[in-house]
Design a protein around this motif. Sequence first.
Motif, short mmCIF file in Angstrom:
data_model
loop_
_atom_site.label_atom_id
_atom_site.label_comp_id
_atom_site.label_asym_id
_atom_site.label_seq_id
_atom_site.Cartn_x
_atom_site.Cartn_y
_atom_site.Cartn_z
N SER A 151 0.86 -1.18 0.00
CA SER A 151 0.00 0.00 0.00
C SER A 151 0.90 1.23 0.00
O SER A 151 2.01 1.19 -0.47
CB SER A 151 -0.91 -0.02 1.23
OG SER A 151 -0.13 0.07 2.40
N ASN B 19 0.81 5.81 0.80
CA ASN B 19 0.14 7.04 0.42
C ASN B 19 0.92 7.71 -0.70
O ASN B 19 2.06 7.35 -0.99
CB ASN B 19 -0.06 7.95 1.64
CG ASN B 19 1.24 8.25 2.33
OD1 ASN B 19 2.27 8.39 1.69
ND2 ASN B 19 1.21 8.33 3.64
N GLU C 264 4.61 8.97 -0.14
CA GLU C 264 5.56 7.88 -0.02
C GLU C 264 5.82 7.20 -1.36
O GLU C 264 6.96 6.83 -1.67
CB GLU C 264 5.07 6.84 1.00
CG GLU C 264 5.17 7.32 2.42
CD GLU C 264 4.71 6.27 3.42
OE1 GLU C 264 4.57 5.09 3.03
OE2 GLU C 264 4.50 6.63 4.59
N GLY D 120 2.59 12.84 7.63
CA GLY D 120 1.33 13.46 7.21
C GLY D 120 0.79 14.35 8.31
O GLY D 120 1.43 14.58 9.35
#
Length: 164
Positions: free
Chosen positions: A42, A44, A47, A89
Amino acid sequence: MSGAEPIPPRYGEGDRAATPRGGGVLNASATARQIAKRERRSGNLPEVLVWRELRKRPGDHKFRRQHPLSELILDFVCLDRRLAIEIDGQSHDHGDRPVRDEHRDAYLQSRGFAVLRIPAREVLRDLDNIIRGIVHACDERQPLHHDATRRGPPPRAGEVLEPA
């Protein structure tokens, strides 16, 4: 053949205690390794953008993504330079996260790592500058191991290094 002794293991098998191998500064728990593996799939947007550039080995530095260390998972790390890179974040500004991040940074520093915290909004704003900053931070730190082919072997105990 009752009472026969069992056949001993060959080639030293079974000589070691049944404890997990590894350890030292870079050991990681099984849980952390499992979570890191899941996190690599996964990610965000900030990244993902940083990883696209770091995987090209800028400055000839090798980086790892979602690297487990003890119970922690580092967003990115250059193991040779002992530099941890964390993309923070908005959640890192609220609640108990700033205190947790301070404890995490102190723990990493006790293990010999420098920590570079980068706000996610800065990654989205100027990715090229962020990558240059990461490479510069790596260049500023001494490598964990020196290149024996260029500088020769390390001095023996008791030897004094002469300035070049």
